[in-house]
Scaffold this active site. Structure first.
Site, PDB file in Angstrom:
ATOM      1  N   GLY A 198      -1.837   1.853  -1.460  1.00 13.48           N
ATOM      2  CA  GLY A 198      -1.410   2.227  -0.240  1.00 13.48           C
ATOM      3  C   GLY A 198       0.158   2.162  -0.301  1.00 13.48           C
ATOM      4  O   GLY A 198       0.814   1.484  -1.174  1.00 13.48           O
ATOM      5  N   CYS A 199       0.714   2.452   0.895  1.00 10.02           N
ATOM      6  CA  CYS A 199       2.297   2.617   0.664  1.00 10.02           C
ATOM      7  C   CYS A 199       2.945   1.128   0.740  1.00 10.02           C
ATOM      8  O   CYS A 199       3.678   0.798  -0.012  1.00 10.02           O
ATOM      9  CB  CYS A 199       2.750   3.654   1.702  1.00 10.02           C
ATOM     10  N   TYR A 200       2.577   0.365   1.798  1.00  8.33           N
ATOM     11  CA  TYR A 200       3.084  -0.794   1.907  1.00  8.33           C
ATOM     12  C   TYR A 200       2.875  -2.001   0.714  1.00  8.33           C
ATOM     13  O   TYR A 200       3.815  -2.471   0.396  1.00  8.33           O
ATOM     14  CB  TYR A 200       2.662  -1.525   3.226  1.00  8.33           C
ATOM     15  N   PRO A 201       1.821  -1.825   0.209  1.00 10.67           N
ATOM     16  CA  PRO A 201       1.798  -3.029  -0.951  1.00 10.67           C
ATOM     17  C   PRO A 201       2.520  -2.715  -1.929  1.00 10.67           C
ATOM     18  O   PRO A 201       2.768  -3.841  -2.988  1.00 10.67           O
ATOM     19  CB  PRO A 201       0.013  -2.669  -1.336  1.00 10.67           C
ATOM     20  N   TYR A 223      11.726   2.649  -0.786  1.00  8.10           N
ATOM     21  CA  TYR A 223      11.057   3.800  -1.316  1.00  8.10           C
ATOM     22  C   TYR A 223      10.607   4.946  -0.383  1.00  8.10           C
ATOM     23  O   TYR A 223      10.657   4.408   0.777  1.00  8.10           O
ATOM     24  CB  TYR A 223       9.838   3.434  -2.189  1.00  8.10           C
TER      25      TYR A 223
END
Length: 315
Positions: A115-118, A285
């Site tokens: 996932g993007c956040y992790p 990022y």
């Protein structure tokens, strides 16, 4: 010989960006379905089983269905949904997570794109726990904001239609049950899930995450330099994850959500005050680059034996 790749769900935001990164590569041959057949089950099954590598850019339920349709034992899978991120038999596709992870991805048949956040949370926290600077049971908080493109077609349509009338900062996940929490818990090396407070910003693309640390609460209180040294050593040879120099900053144009858009890079910043015993770990990022499509292409490169940076921009 080229690698036959089928992007199932290529019309979505993530799929489109993966296709853009692959369509001009000589080592890749894309299997594509026209609009009339994209949702045809038989056409998809044929494409899935004809591919060397399938990249799933689908809702969770559809991704599980697509995997169940595979009967070609040589077909390998990169799943960009959250369906298999903590599932048995799947390799977590964050190559920089730990030494040897890139090799594990290269050998795997089934890879689950992170996932993007992790990614920002894991990149910041796991090295510190493995080095013994943070105990695995240390209470952690993760505050992060992403561009609205991370919310899919419906959210993109809402923000682009409403423009300046949409909130500039929209917190969500306020039930503390966000779908990315299981992978943070599984792969950061922690025993308690963090308090995770995500938000959507009124901009399209890019993200920044913050992990605040009360170092004074630790028996052997590390300094900002100790924290920075561990992260700098971990990522010293990384292609895409970079640790900024440890300097005192009130603010910086290099620490903004959009600064790495269009790249597959992730930059870490250690903001420390040793007098108060406090640190903020910042990760910057592109939520559609390293946070989604870029990571999928990096994983594809590893699985096909190409240099991991092939077709990807570094920032």
């Amino acid at each position: 010989m080229t690698t036959q790749v089928f992007i199932d769900g290529e019309a979505g935001t993530t799929g489109l960006q993966i296709r853009e990164r692959l369509e001009n590569r000589a080592d890749i041959s894309l299997i594509q379905l026209d609009d009339a057949r994209r949702k045809d089950a038989d056409a998809r099954k044929t494409a899935l089983n004809s591919a060397d590598i399938v990249i799933l850019c689908l809702p969770d339920a559809a991704a599980k269905e697509a995997v169940a349709w595979l009967d070609n034992p040589k077909t390998r899978v990169i799943d960009a949904s959250s369906a298999h991120r903590v599932a048995d038999g799947w390799t977590y596709g964050f190559a920089e997570m730990a030494p040897g992870q890139a090799d594990a991805i290269a050998r795997a048949r089934f890879v689950s794109n992170p996932g993007c956040y992790p990614q920002g949370f894991i990149a910041s926290v796991r090295p510190l726990i493995e080095a013994g600077l943070l105990p695995a049971d240390f209470p952690l908080t993760y505050n992060a904001i992403s561009g609205y493109s991370g919310g899919g077609k419906a959210m993109i349509a809402d923000f682009e239609a409403e423009g300046s009338t949409m909130p500039p900062y929209l917190p969500y996940g306020l039930t503390l049950e966000h779908k990315h929490l299981p992978e943070m818990l599984s792969y950061a090396g922690i025993v308690h899930q963090p308090v995770f407070q995500p938000a959507v910003g009124r901009y399209a693309q890019g993200m920044i995450g913050a992990v605040p640390l009360q170092l004074w609460a630790l028996e052997d209180e590390p300094t900002g330099a100790d924290i920075h040294a561990v992260l700098a050593e971990r990522y010293a040879n990384s292609t895409f994850v970079k640790v900024a120099p440890l300097i005192a900053l009130e603010r910086s144009t290099e620490i903004t959500p959009e600064v790495l858009n269009g790249t597959n890079s992730l930059h870490l910043h250690v903001c420390a005050n040793d007098e108060t015993g406090q640190v903020i770990l910042l990760s910057v990022y592109d939520n559609l680059g390293k946070g989604a499509s870029g990571a999928a292409v990096q994983n594809l490169n590893l699985m096909t034996g190409m240099d991991e940076s092939t077709g990807l921009t570094k920032g």
